[in-house]
Design a protein around this motif. Structure first.
Motif, short mmCIF file in Angstrom:
data_model
loop_
_atom_site.label_atom_id
_atom_site.label_comp_id
_atom_site.label_asym_id
_atom_site.label_seq_id
_atom_site.Cartn_x
_atom_site.Cartn_y
_atom_site.Cartn_z
N LYS A 174 0.85 -1.21 0.00
CA LYS A 174 0.00 0.00 0.00
C LYS A 174 0.88 1.26 0.00
O LYS A 174 1.97 1.23 -0.56
CB LYS A 174 -0.98 -0.04 1.18
N HIS A 179 -8.71 -3.42 -6.02
CA HIS A 179 -8.61 -3.52 -4.57
C HIS A 179 -9.76 -2.72 -3.94
O HIS A 179 -10.16 -1.67 -4.48
CB HIS A 179 -7.26 -2.96 -4.10
N GLU A 228 -9.84 -0.72 -1.62
CA GLU A 228 -9.50 0.68 -1.35
C GLU A 228 -9.66 1.52 -2.62
O GLU A 228 -10.03 2.69 -2.55
CB GLU A 228 -8.09 0.78 -0.74
N ALA A 256 -12.68 -7.59 6.54
CA ALA A 256 -11.51 -8.27 7.11
C ALA A 256 -10.21 -7.56 6.77
O ALA A 256 -9.16 -7.95 7.25
CB ALA A 256 -11.45 -9.71 6.60
N ILE A 257 -10.29 -6.50 5.96
CA ILE A 257 -9.05 -5.86 5.52
C ILE A 257 -8.59 -4.82 6.52
O ILE A 257 -9.31 -3.86 6.82
CB ILE A 257 -9.25 -5.20 4.13
N GLY A 258 -7.41 -5.06 7.07
CA GLY A 258 -6.81 -4.12 8.01
C GLY A 258 -7.56 -4.00 9.32
O GLY A 258 -7.31 -3.08 10.10
N GLY A 264 -7.51 -12.73 1.04
CA GLY A 264 -6.89 -11.55 1.64
C GLY A 264 -7.79 -10.96 2.71
O GLY A 264 -9.02 -10.90 2.55
N SER A 276 -6.46 -9.51 6.76
CA SER A 276 -5.86 -9.77 8.08
C SER A 276 -5.22 -11.16 8.19
O SER A 276 -5.33 -11.81 9.22
CB SER A 276 -6.89 -9.55 9.19
N VAL A 277 -4.56 -11.59 7.10
CA VAL A 277 -3.78 -12.84 7.21
C VAL A 277 -2.53 -12.54 8.02
O VAL A 277 -1.83 -11.55 7.78
CB VAL A 277 -3.39 -13.39 5.82
N LEU A 317 -3.23 -12.65 -0.40
CA LEU A 317 -2.81 -11.27 -0.66
C LEU A 317 -2.71 -10.63 0.73
O LEU A 317 -3.70 -10.58 1.48
CB LEU A 317 -3.84 -10.55 -1.54
N ILE A 318 -1.51 -10.18 1.05
CA ILE A 318 -1.20 -9.80 2.43
C ILE A 318 -0.93 -8.30 2.52
O ILE A 318 -0.03 -7.80 1.83
CB ILE A 318 0.06 -10.57 2.92
N GLY A 353 -1.03 -5.55 5.83
CA GLY A 353 -0.22 -5.15 6.98
C GLY A 353 0.96 -6.07 7.30
O GLY A 353 2.09 -5.60 7.51
C1 PEP Z 1 -5.15 -5.98 1.55
O1 PEP Z 1 -5.25 -4.77 1.65
O2 PEP Z 1 -5.08 -6.50 0.42
C2 PEP Z 1 -5.11 -6.76 2.78
C3 PEP Z 1 -5.40 -8.02 2.71
O3 PEP Z 1 -4.78 -6.07 3.92
P1 PEP Z 1 -4.58 -6.68 5.41
O4 PEP Z 1 -3.78 -7.96 5.26
O5 PEP Z 1 -3.83 -5.64 6.15
O6 PEP Z 1 -5.93 -6.95 5.95
#
Ligand code: PEP
Length: 250
Positions: free
Chosen positions: A12, A96, A98, A172-174, A211, A213-214, A232-233, A235
């Motif tokens: 990011k 994405h 975002e 679940a993202i971030g 993807g 919060s993995v 897809l990771i 943070g």
């Molecule tokens: C992402 O933004 O693609 C993502 C999966 O972010 P996070 O792992 O931080 O949740």
């Protein structure tokens, strides 16, 4: 069909020139040569040239966080697929959440970005996923249908032979909140079925990443699911130790 897992870090808009260099060096130093998963990183665009030099001949793929829907011209702020190719980008994230939610990118625009990546030999990582509100309304599959449908209509299901899909539930993202293995598997299997109805062979070989919060402590459970082919990771990809540990869990 055996699908080689893929783990991609989405940095990011984080880091400095120095921290990006150090992160790449630490990833390269810690990644075993016989890792089962393919590994990639998507740094901010300005760091791509130096990352390309650091990664030349190395077993880590370079990716962009977005790609223009045009090849060149008066499109301020955009970076085209031919430009990314010139710097060795093999991957580009498109759609994405975002980009969809903060910058208002439409399904149609995202499909055009996806098409340009494919046309120039870059593997698009097409992100799809529902918001919490949409999940609670029971419209998760309808949202996936719409996001995926735009790409299928514009480029056809066969184009997915050269693409990767990432299921990223927005909630679940971030957030530190991860989909349960059951929730992830249900949507991944659904996506694969939608493709299988059109192109069974493509569906069988398509990599569908999870993807959201993995982290090192939940990666194994998610990556062990039948229809999850890596991640897809966000943070956790900013820390070499965490990213390597996640990559080795795939
Ligand atoms: C992402 O933004 O693609 C993502 C999966 O972010 P996070 O792992 O931080 O949740």
């Amino acid at each position: 069909m055996a699908r080689r897992p893929l783990v991609v870090g989405n940095w990011k808009m984080n880091g400095t020139r120095a921290s990006a260099k150090a992160l790449l060096a630490d990833i390269l130093a810690g990644l075993p040569t016989d890792a089962r998963a393919e590994v990639g990183v998507c740094p901010p665009a300005v760091f791509i040239p130096e990352a390309a030099e650091a990664l030349a001949g190395k077993p880590v793929l370079l990716g962009a966080q977005n790609v223009a829907d045009q090849d060149e011209g008066a499109y301020t702020g955009e970076v085209s697929a031919p430009m990314l190719r010139e710097f060795g980008c093999a991957l580009a994230i498109v759609g994405h959440s975002e980009r969809r939610l903060i910058y208002g990118e439409s399904d149609k625009l995202i499909a055009a970005r996806y098409g340009k990546a494919i046309a120039h030999g870059i593997t698009p990582i097409l992100c799809v996923g529902e918001t919490l509100e949409q999940r609670e309304q029971g419209s998760t599959f309808a949202v996936i249908d719409q996001q995926l449908g735009a790409v299928l209509e514009a480029c056809g299901a066969a184009s997915l032979r050269k693409a990767v899909i990432a299921y990223e539930p927005v909630w679940a993202i971030g957030t530190g909140r991860t989909a349960t293995p059951e929730q992830a598997q249900e949507v991944h299997a659904y996506i694969r079925r939608q493709i299988a109805e059109r192109e069974p062979e493509v569906a069988a070989s398509l990599r569908i990443l999870y993807g959201g919060s993995v982290k090192p402590d939940n990666a194994g459970a998610l990556f062990g699911l039948p229809d999850v082919d890596g991640g897809l990771i966000g943070g956790a990809s900013l820390d070499a130790k965490s990213f390597l540990s996640i990559s080795l869990a795939a």
